[in-house]
Design an enzyme around this catalytic site. Sequence first.
Site, mmCIF file in Angstrom:
data_model
loop_
_atom_site.group_PDB
_atom_site.id
_atom_site.type_symbol
_atom_site.label_atom_id
_atom_site.label_comp_id
_atom_site.label_asym_id
_atom_site.label_seq_id
_atom_site.Cartn_x
_atom_site.Cartn_y
_atom_site.Cartn_z
ATOM 1 N N ASP A 1 -7.102 -5.996 4.296
ATOM 2 C CA ASP A 1 -6.407 -4.709 4.291
ATOM 3 C C ASP A 1 -6.494 -4.039 5.651
ATOM 4 O O ASP A 1 -7.586 -3.747 6.130
ATOM 5 C CB ASP A 1 -7.097 -3.835 3.229
ATOM 6 C CG ASP A 1 -6.445 -2.485 3.017
ATOM 7 O OD1 ASP A 1 -7.050 -1.667 2.291
ATOM 8 O OD2 ASP A 1 -5.349 -2.266 3.551
ATOM 9 N N GLY A 2 -5.305 -3.794 6.266
ATOM 10 C CA GLY A 2 -5.281 -3.087 7.537
ATOM 11 C C GLY A 2 -4.649 -3.931 8.632
ATOM 12 O O GLY A 2 -5.174 -4.977 9.008
ATOM 13 N N MET B 1 -11.886 5.112 -1.328
ATOM 14 C CA MET B 1 -12.571 5.452 -0.064
ATOM 15 C C MET B 1 -13.124 6.865 -0.240
ATOM 16 O O MET B 1 -12.667 7.814 0.397
ATOM 17 C CB MET B 1 -11.581 5.355 1.096
ATOM 18 C CG MET B 1 -11.228 3.926 1.447
ATOM 19 S SD MET B 1 -9.724 3.789 2.434
ATOM 20 C CE MET B 1 -8.494 3.820 1.126
ATOM 21 N N HIS C 1 -8.192 1.392 -4.457
ATOM 22 C CA HIS C 1 -9.152 1.291 -3.343
ATOM 23 C C HIS C 1 -9.770 2.673 -3.129
ATOM 24 O O HIS C 1 -9.142 3.564 -2.552
ATOM 25 C CB HIS C 1 -8.400 0.817 -2.084
ATOM 26 C CG HIS C 1 -9.260 0.674 -0.865
ATOM 27 N ND1 HIS C 1 -8.735 0.453 0.386
ATOM 28 C CD2 HIS C 1 -10.611 0.744 -0.695
ATOM 29 C CE1 HIS C 1 -9.729 0.401 1.264
ATOM 30 N NE2 HIS C 1 -10.865 0.570 0.645
ATOM 31 N N GLY D 1 -9.085 4.669 6.555
ATOM 32 C CA GLY D 1 -8.729 6.075 6.729
ATOM 33 C C GLY D 1 -7.283 6.316 7.077
ATOM 34 O O GLY D 1 -6.738 7.371 6.762
ATOM 35 N N MET E 1 -8.402 8.609 -0.869
ATOM 36 C CA MET E 1 -9.250 9.106 0.227
ATOM 37 C C MET E 1 -9.676 10.542 -0.063
ATOM 38 O O MET E 1 -8.855 11.347 -0.480
ATOM 39 C CB MET E 1 -8.469 9.047 1.537
ATOM 40 C CG MET E 1 -7.973 7.649 1.880
ATOM 41 S SD MET E 1 -6.996 7.665 3.392
ATOM 42 C CE MET E 1 -6.614 5.926 3.560
ATOM 43 N N GLY F 1 -1.105 1.944 9.695
ATOM 44 C CA GLY F 1 -0.516 1.773 11.023
ATOM 45 C C GLY F 1 -1.496 1.413 12.138
ATOM 46 O O GLY F 1 -1.152 1.509 13.318
ATOM 47 N N MET G 1 -12.201 -5.235 4.968
ATOM 48 C CA MET G 1 -11.361 -4.307 5.730
ATOM 49 C C MET G 1 -11.124 -4.892 7.122
ATOM 50 O O MET G 1 -12.087 -5.205 7.837
ATOM 51 C CB MET G 1 -12.024 -2.931 5.837
ATOM 52 C CG MET G 1 -12.024 -2.142 4.547
ATOM 53 S SD MET G 1 -10.365 -1.886 3.866
ATOM 54 C CE MET G 1 -9.535 -1.059 5.227
ATOM 55 N N GLY H 1 0.942 -1.887 4.264
ATOM 56 C CA GLY H 1 1.696 -0.653 4.117
ATOM 57 C C GLY H 1 2.883 -0.643 5.060
ATOM 58 O O GLY H 1 4.036 -0.811 4.647
ATOM 59 N N ASP I 1 -4.522 3.797 -2.111
ATOM 60 C CA ASP I 1 -5.602 4.204 -1.205
ATOM 61 C C ASP I 1 -6.040 5.622 -1.526
ATOM 62 O O ASP I 1 -5.366 6.583 -1.151
ATOM 63 C CB ASP I 1 -5.119 4.122 0.242
ATOM 64 C CG ASP I 1 -4.970 2.692 0.704
ATOM 65 O OD1 ASP I 1 -3.864 2.336 1.167
ATOM 66 O OD2 ASP I 1 -5.941 1.937 0.579
ATOM 67 N N HIS J 1 -1.186 -1.278 -4.393
ATOM 68 C CA HIS J 1 -2.454 -0.829 -3.818
ATOM 69 C C HIS J 1 -2.455 0.685 -3.616
ATOM 70 O O HIS J 1 -1.579 1.230 -2.956
ATOM 71 C CB HIS J 1 -2.645 -1.539 -2.468
ATOM 72 C CG HIS J 1 -3.964 -1.333 -1.802
ATOM 73 N ND1 HIS J 1 -5.089 -2.061 -2.129
ATOM 74 C CD2 HIS J 1 -4.333 -0.503 -0.796
ATOM 75 C CE1 HIS J 1 -6.091 -1.680 -1.363
ATOM 76 N NE2 HIS J 1 -5.659 -0.743 -0.529
ATOM 77 N N SER K 1 0.841 -1.203 0.000
ATOM 78 C CA SER K 1 0.000 0.000 0.000
ATOM 79 C C SER K 1 0.871 1.246 0.000
ATOM 80 O O SER K 1 1.615 1.500 0.960
ATOM 81 C CB SER K 1 -0.897 0.005 1.236
ATOM 82 O OG SER K 1 -1.361 1.312 1.480
HETATM 83 C C1 DX5 Z 1 -6.533 2.085 5.244
HETATM 84 C C2 DX5 Z 1 -6.043 1.599 3.912
HETATM 85 C C3 DX5 Z 1 -4.940 0.583 3.994
HETATM 86 C C4 DX5 Z 1 -3.706 1.012 4.775
HETATM 87 C C5 DX5 Z 1 -2.933 -0.207 5.232
HETATM 88 O O1 DX5 Z 1 -7.715 2.764 5.097
HETATM 89 O O2 DX5 Z 1 -7.109 1.082 3.137
HETATM 90 O O3 DX5 Z 1 -4.591 0.142 2.698
HETATM 91 O O4 DX5 Z 1 -2.918 1.829 4.013
HETATM 92 O O5 DX5 Z 1 -1.850 0.183 6.018
HETATM 93 P P1 DX5 Z 1 -1.236 -0.749 7.147
HETATM 94 O O6 DX5 Z 1 -0.741 -1.990 6.458
HETATM 95 O O7 DX5 Z 1 -0.123 0.096 7.700
HETATM 96 O O8 DX5 Z 1 -2.299 -1.050 8.134
HETATM 97 ZN ZN ZN Z 2 -6.567 0.121 1.187
#
Ligand code: DX5
Ligand code: ZN
Length: 231
Positions: A179-180, A72, A70, A146, A41, A149, A141, A201, A39, A37, A12
Amino acid sequence: MSIVHELKIAPSLLAADFGRFADAARAAEAGGAEFLHFDVMDGSFVPNISFGMGAVKALRNVSGAFFDIHLMIVQPERYVEEFVRAGADNVTVQAEACVHLQRTLAQIRKAGAKAGVALNPATPETVLEYVMDDLDLILVMTVNPGFGGQKFLPATLPKIERVRKMIAGASHPIHLEVDGGIDHETTTAAVAAGANVLVAGTSIFGHPEGVAKGIQVLRSAAPASGEQSAM
Ligand code: DX5
Ligand code: ZN
């Protein structure tokens, strides 16, 4: 018909250095990651703002990876064609952001990309019941969207198993993505429950020994395909 996809790693970019996206994309691909990936937002669907079509377009010339977008954002149907033109291979919309989910999935496929649906931790998998034929990827998810970490929510594991069972009954191959909070510990549980695409990520772009090591650690933490409970 139970068609199970192979394990895929999806770094990510949200955890990468925003000033060096091209280097991050190259390092991910050189490290063996099959997906990349993105993200996206909008500060409305989630309380954060990241990047958009420009980042996808800029990296399309740099990486041959499968671009996994992705979204969001609210009303994602407004931007589907633009992301596909920018280079998206898959466009995932949040089920909670779509008033007309089936129509939006059909729109994504008509634009030439694979169609995905993401479910927030509190959203039941039953929202997918009548659109299984319209999607190519289901994103469970494992944190509230959002931010990177965050800590993995174990309450999502039974949902992953139930989604895996829904996919087993589908007429075509469908990716099951998580994811997450994905790291070497949570990978084992998520893949055992039925996931085959791992978005990460922090554990990849933040790995002290570098991106390739981060990817390798996740891949080796995944149980062999025969050890998955729901398959
Ligand atoms: C959060 C994202 C994820 C996020 C994952 O809303 O959709 O893709 O970047 O990051 P880590 O792996 O650090 O939880
Ligand atoms: Zn994501």
